[in-house]
Motif scaffolding. Structure first.
Motif, PDB file in Angstrom:
ATOM      1  N   GLN A  64       0.830  -1.208   0.000  1.00 42.23           N
ATOM      2  CA  GLN A  64       0.000   0.000   0.000  1.00 42.23           C
ATOM      3  C   GLN A  64       0.862   1.254   0.000  1.00 42.23           C
ATOM      4  OE1 GLN A  64      -3.466   0.173  -0.338  1.00 42.23           O
ATOM      5  NE2 GLN A  64      -2.841   2.278  -0.768  1.00 42.23           N
ATOM      6  N   ARG A  65       1.952   1.238   0.744  1.00 43.85           N
ATOM      7  CA  ARG A  65       2.861   2.384   0.737  1.00 43.85           C
ATOM      8  C   ARG A  65       3.434   2.608  -0.665  1.00 43.85           C
ATOM      9  NH1 ARG A  65       6.460   1.724   6.302  1.00 43.85           N
ATOM     10  NH2 ARG A  65       4.756   2.107   7.779  1.00 43.85           N
ATOM     11  N   LYS A 108       2.025   1.714  -3.473  1.00 40.72           N
ATOM     12  CA  LYS A 108       0.922   2.217  -4.311  1.00 40.72           C
ATOM     13  C   LYS A 108       0.713   3.705  -4.075  1.00 40.72           C
ATOM     14  CE  LYS A 108      -1.371  -2.226  -4.420  1.00 40.72           C
ATOM     15  NZ  LYS A 108      -2.298  -3.093  -3.707  1.00 40.72           N
ATOM     16  N   ASN A 109       0.846   4.139  -2.827  1.00 40.62           N
ATOM     17  CA  ASN A 109       0.705   5.570  -2.522  1.00 40.62           C
ATOM     18  C   ASN A 109       1.798   6.391  -3.199  1.00 40.62           C
ATOM     19  OD1 ASN A 109      -1.536   4.938  -0.962  1.00 40.62           O
ATOM     20  ND2 ASN A 109      -0.431   5.061   0.985  1.00 40.62           N
ATOM     21  N   VAL A 110       3.030   5.884  -3.204  1.00 37.46           N
ATOM     22  CA  VAL A 110       4.128   6.572  -3.890  1.00 37.46           C
ATOM     23  C   VAL A 110       3.845   6.616  -5.389  1.00 37.46           C
ATOM     24  CG1 VAL A 110       6.580   6.474  -4.495  1.00 37.46           C
ATOM     25  CG2 VAL A 110       5.869   5.997  -2.143  1.00 37.46           C
ATOM     26  N   LYS A 159       1.121   6.888  -6.907  1.00 35.45           N
ATOM     27  CA  LYS A 159       0.077   7.868  -7.234  1.00 35.45           C
ATOM     28  C   LYS A 159       0.600   9.301  -7.280  1.00 35.45           C
ATOM     29  CE  LYS A 159      -3.593   5.176  -5.057  1.00 35.45           C
ATOM     30  NZ  LYS A 159      -4.519   5.131  -3.907  1.00 35.45           N
ATOM     31  N   LYS A 160       1.795   9.515  -6.731  1.00 34.89           N
ATOM     32  CA  LYS A 160       2.341  10.873  -6.677  1.00 34.89           C
ATOM     33  C   LYS A 160       2.825  11.322  -8.053  1.00 34.89           C
ATOM     34  CE  LYS A 160       3.755  10.694  -1.853  1.00 34.89           C
ATOM     35  NZ  LYS A 160       4.894  10.635  -0.927  1.00 34.89           N
ATOM     36  N   SER A 202       6.146  10.068 -10.163  1.00 36.13           N
ATOM     37  CA  SER A 202       6.631   8.764  -9.708  1.00 36.13           C
ATOM     38  C   SER A 202       7.166   7.972 -10.903  1.00 36.13           C
ATOM     39  CB  SER A 202       5.497   7.977  -9.039  1.00 36.13           C
ATOM     40  OG  SER A 202       5.954   6.671  -8.719  1.00 36.13           O
ATOM     41  N   SER A 216       2.836   1.004 -10.248  1.00 33.60           N
ATOM     42  CA  SER A 216       2.309   0.183  -9.162  1.00 33.60           C
ATOM     43  C   SER A 216       3.460  -0.577  -8.520  1.00 33.60           C
ATOM     44  CB  SER A 216       1.253  -0.795  -9.682  1.00 33.60           C
ATOM     45  OG  SER A 216       1.844  -1.721 -10.574  1.00 33.60           O
ATOM     46  N   GLU A 231      11.560   2.683   1.260  1.00 32.30           N
ATOM     47  CA  GLU A 231      10.329   2.141   1.849  1.00 32.30           C
ATOM     48  C   GLU A 231      10.607   0.861   2.640  1.00 32.30           C
ATOM     49  OE1 GLU A 231       7.485   3.606   2.232  1.00 32.30           O
ATOM     50  OE2 GLU A 231       8.121   5.332   1.045  1.00 32.30           O
ATOM     51  N   GLU A 259      -2.582   1.747   9.590  1.00 29.12           N
ATOM     52  CA  GLU A 259      -2.236   0.874   8.463  1.00 29.12           C
ATOM     53  C   GLU A 259      -2.671  -0.556   8.748  1.00 29.12           C
ATOM     54  OE1 GLU A 259       1.733   2.595   6.387  1.00 29.12           O
ATOM     55  OE2 GLU A 259       1.989   2.027   8.500  1.00 29.12           O
ATOM     56  N   GLU A 304      -6.489  -0.744   8.457  1.00 32.33           N
ATOM     57  CA  GLU A 304      -6.895  -0.697   7.045  1.00 32.33           C
ATOM     58  C   GLU A 304      -6.734  -2.071   6.384  1.00 32.33           C
ATOM     59  OE1 GLU A 304      -6.004   2.156   3.228  1.00 32.33           O
ATOM     60  OE2 GLU A 304      -4.273   1.560   4.444  1.00 32.33           O
TER      61      GLU A 304
END
Length: 176
Positions: A13-14, A16-18, A20-21, A24, A28, A69, A82, A85
């Motif tokens: 998930q971390r 995936k969050n990166v 989206k920036k 990047s 994925s 990460e 986290e 979630e």
């Protein structure tokens, strides 16, 4: 296995969050434990990214992100939100299996039987699986996740494997 699975889901998930920036270098990412017949002890961890350009030229920009990460998770662990979630995601997934069990195709069931042989596990109903996972996630803590994650991933034995159409002329030197 469940705490490591959840910890890897958090790292995924971390990533995936990166992804989206803005800017990047990858679309994925995921982290997981894999192996041949996992209960045999032949296993490894894998972090996989899909570079923006399709892979061949963006890999260098991905390496520091993976390292950062992974190191952050090893050194500092995970936040309670986290964990919550990922627990909710797991429970939703198992509940969906219960809700759709009556429409499961026989091919999918046959695959479960074959997979159970390979993993030395037992095929059970979606309802039983949900009951087991509900009990399993009940008592998991972020401290447990951190401990199991560190024991699995904190090793000097990391290998970078690059899959590309063609290797760049100096790729081996740059990877070392």
């Amino acid at each position: 296995a469940l705490p490591l699975n959840i910890a890897n889901r958090i790292l995924s998930q971390r990533l995936k969050n990166v992804a989206k920036k803005e800017g990047s270098p990858f679309l994925s990412g995921s982290a997981y434990r894999d192996g041949w017949f996992l209960k045999s002890g032949v296993e490894w961890g894998e972090i996989s990214l899909t570079p923006v350009s399709g892979g061949d030229s963006e890999w260098k920009a991905c390496i520091p992100i993976i390292e950062q990460e992974l190191r952050r998770a090893i050194e500092y662990g995970f936040a309670p939100f986290e964990l919550e979630e990922q627990k909710a995601n797991l429970l939703r997934s198992y509940q969906k299996a219960v809700d759709t069990a009556s429409t499961q195709k026989s091919q999918a069931l046959a695959k479960q039987v074959v997979d159970s042989i390979n993993s030395k596990s037992v095929v059970s109903s979606p309802e039983e699986n949900l009951r087991i996972i509900e009990k399993g996630v009940e008592t998991i803590t972020v401290e447990q996740l951190h401990d199991v994650f560190k024991s699995f991933w904190d090793t000097p034995d990391h290998t970078l494997v690059l899959y590309a159409k063609e290797a760049e002329a100096n790729a081996v030197e740059e990877m070392n």
